[in-house]
Design an enzyme around this catalytic site. Structure first.
Site, mmCIF file in Angstrom:
data_model
loop_
_atom_site.group_PDB
_atom_site.id
_atom_site.type_symbol
_atom_site.label_atom_id
_atom_site.label_comp_id
_atom_site.label_asym_id
_atom_site.label_seq_id
_atom_site.Cartn_x
_atom_site.Cartn_y
_atom_site.Cartn_z
ATOM 1 C CE LYS A 1 -1.762 -1.711 3.838
ATOM 2 N NZ LYS A 1 -2.515 -1.667 4.998
ATOM 3 C CB THR B 1 -6.742 7.995 7.358
ATOM 4 O OG1 THR B 1 -5.945 8.959 8.135
ATOM 5 C CG2 THR B 1 -6.955 9.154 6.055
ATOM 6 N N GLY C 1 -7.420 3.696 10.811
ATOM 7 C CA GLY C 1 -8.282 2.285 10.528
ATOM 8 C C GLY C 1 -8.521 1.952 9.155
ATOM 9 C CB THR C 2 -7.431 3.372 5.990
ATOM 10 O OG1 THR C 2 -6.337 3.802 6.423
ATOM 11 C CG2 THR C 2 -8.187 4.571 5.694
ATOM 12 N N GLY C 3 -6.073 0.779 7.246
ATOM 13 C CA GLY C 3 -5.334 -0.565 6.917
ATOM 14 C C GLY C 3 -6.216 -1.709 7.134
ATOM 15 C CB CYS C 4 -8.089 -2.480 10.523
ATOM 16 S SG CYS C 4 -6.689 -1.974 11.745
#
Ligand SMILES: Cc1ncc(COP(=O)(O)OP(=O)(O)O)c(N)n1
Ligand SMILES: Cc1nc(C(=O)O)sc1CCOP(=O)(O)O
Ligand SMILES: [Mg+2]
Length: 557
Positions: free
Chosen positions: A236, A269, A271-274
């Site tokens: 990412k 933003t 928590g976007t990865g989870c």
């Protein structure tokens, strides 16, 4: 794991009387079934008697299921809480194994309490030994012991896919998994992973500190991580410097894809990865291919970030976003304390595009005048308008109505009501069934149903309507071939109805009084079209009708 063939297991039990089978012929066809491995569909059909077979149908279908193994975030922006919301938003069941409890908010991580390893194991066993899990998604794995426990359980209880989000550092820069865990990721997890979704820092850490600063570096990193055992890699590039777009690199071992989406300017933003990893897991659980799952997940995150860009939760630099894309509309609705108040039916204004054209009124001007004149609820009944124009008109009418605390309903078109987030719909006997409309609109929206008989009123109540419209009280030119039920018919329906009633059909200033005087407490008002909209001055006509209704109600009391 991913890519193995699925088997379809369907048990069909049919008990069909001989005569029925001979005379009617019965075939059961499953069209384009995408039912996953271990999914079972059981169908029982019982038919009793040849002439009027009654069918009872019972089915059990396993629901797509993601198990997330991750840490809890007290601020609920990331971790287990983000995973649950992402799966719910994508229509997938999500069970949870909590590896650590963090004290966390929009400022940072204030504390971490790692769950004892044997208790992580106990949670895993509880879920995996009982439930059918399609996909496991991992987030914060704070110790090498927990990585090993996960590895053992996945061997004992194989699942269709493993999605590894190698969480090491929080968005606020706090360390969530130390260097010892790195070895666990490399040796135990990567070789089992169907996809790994590192950000630039995580990819660099997994690759012994290799620098990743450009898209070309990301491509090389994706290949190296694939070489370490992950079947698919998504690197990412959110942290890539000087990049207008959000660029991610996806490598499936054969092809490299550069996936671009627009970079949303927002502080929200966290928590976007989870969320991205959970969405990928959810799509895989539903049966998507890996590339499809990644694309859908990216699109979901982008849409949710865009929707949430102005919401404000917490005072720190990084806020959570709204996975279900509902919070803003709830905030807008907060002007109306109660979702539906039957007294809103008092003066119910129903628009008509033909009448507005005749008098040169736009929909929004007509609605504004009606509301200023005293209309207590508005219905947009636009039968000959392009859908796109309907949605736009509804949005501007909604602003007017919200400013006056007046609910706005859409006639017939549930899609338009959803698109503009109207307060509800009005539907008739040949429109979408009220029960289906309720399922689509949810419990908060207002649903009105047209009823001409006590039986229809009973059905509307059973289906979850909020009120009924009953008419035609008088003959009308506005609705072709409309049956006139008269004042007696109206009274009969009101007496039978468990729901509040609004009278409709041919009602105007000169004949509204006898309607209000039928003396039934659940008759709450009148709905009119031509009485107010078939006139040059909608404001004046609405005021006149309001005055008559107020007088009539006072006289009845
Ligand atoms: C308040 C109210 N009552 C009845 C109707 C009529 O609805 P329906 O029978 O679906 O007919 P159309 O209005 O769609 O032609 C109504 N619109 N509003
Ligand atoms: C839309 C509608 N529904 C009716 C019913 O009887 O269900 S009568 C009607 C038309 C009402 O228009 P006006 O106020 O101009 O008579
Ligand atoms: Mg209708």
């Amino acid at each position: 794991m991913w890519g193995e063939g699925f088997s379809l297991n369907i048990a069909v039990s049919l008990s069909v009387p001989q005569g029925f089978r001979q005379s009617k012929g019965l075939s059961l066809v499953l069209v384009n079934s995408r039912i996953n491995r271990n999914k079972q569909t059981r169908i029982f059909m019982e038919m009793q008697g040849n002439e009027s077979p009654t069918t009872s149908y019972q089915s059990t279908v396993n629901i797509p299921h993601v198990l997330t193994v991750a840490g809890s975030d007290s601020g609920a922006g990331a971790g287990i809480q983000a995973d649950l919301k992402a799966c719910a938003a994508r229509g997938v069941y999500c069970s949870t194994v909590i590896t650590a409890v963090t004290a966390q908010n929009t400022i940072g991580v204030q504390g971490v309490n790692v769950v004892p390893e044997d208790f992580v194991a106990e949670q895993m066993k509880s879920v995996l030994s009982d439930m059918h899990v399609d996909v496991v998604k991992t987030g914060m794995l704070p110790s090498i012991g927990i990585v090993k426990i996960l590895h053992q359980h996945l061997r004992e209880y194989p699942v269709r896919a493993l999605v590894v989000d190698p969480v090491m550092v929080s968005t606020s820069g706090d360390v969530l998994a130390g260097p010892s865990v790195l070895a666990g990721f490399r040796e135990e997890l990567l070789p089992m992973a169907d996809i790994i979704t590192p950000n630039l820092k995580e990819a660099s850490a997994l690759l012994d500190g290799v620098k990743i600063k450009t898209v070309s570096d990301m491509r090389s990193a994706a290949k190296l991580l694939h070489d370490m055992g992950a079947r698919n890699v998504l690197v990412k590039g959110g942290d890539l410097p000087d990049s207008l777009d959000a660029v991610d690199i996806f490598f499936d071992g054969e092809h490299l894809y550069e996936l671009r989406s627009s970079r949303i300017k927002t502080r929200n933003t966290h928590g976007t990865g989870c969320t991205l990893a959970s969405c990928i897991a959810a799509e895989l659980a539903k049966g998507a291919s890996m590339l499809e799952a990644v694309k859908v997940a990216k699109c979901f995150v982008e849409t949710a970030l865009d929707y949430s860009k102005e919401i404000f939760i917490g005072n720190g630099p990084q806020g959570p976003f709204d996975h279900l894309m509902k919070l803003k509309s709830n905030a807008h609705n907060s002007g109306r304390q109660v979702r539906f108040n039957p007294s809103d039916l008092f003066l119910y204004a129903v628009t008509d595009s033909g009448m507005n054209r005749r008098w040169g009124h736009s929909i929004s001007d007509a609605v504004k005048a009606a509301v200023q004149g005293g209309a207590t609820i508005v219905q947009l009944r636009e039968k000959d308008i392009e859908t796109r124009d309907f949605v736009e008109a509804a949005k501007s009418c909604l602003q007017i109505c919200r400013a006056h605390g007046v609910p706005l309903l859409i006639n017939d078109r549930i899609d338009v009501a959803l698109a503009c987030d109207a307060d509800g719909v009005h539907i008739g006997q040949s429109d979408m069934p009220a029960r289906t409309a309720r399922a689509l609109l949810g419990p908060e929206k207002i649903i009105g149903v047209s009823c001409k008989t006590p039986e229809q009123a009973e059905q509307a109540w059973i289906a979850g309507a909020d009120y009924i419209g009953c008419g035609g009280v008088y003959p009308t030119h506005t609705k072709a071939n409309n049956l006139t039920v008269g004042l007696d018919g109206l009274k009969t329906v009101c007496l039978a109805s468990k729901l509040p009633v609004v009278a409709i059909g041919g009602i105007k200033v000169s004949n509204a009084r006898p309607v209000m005087e039928i003396g039934v407490p659940n008759l709450k008002g009148v709905a009119v079209v031509s009485a107010i909209f078939d006139s040059e001055c909608v404001l004046t006509e609405t005021r006149k009708l309001h005055a008559v209704l107020t007088e009539a109600t006072a006289a009845v009391k």
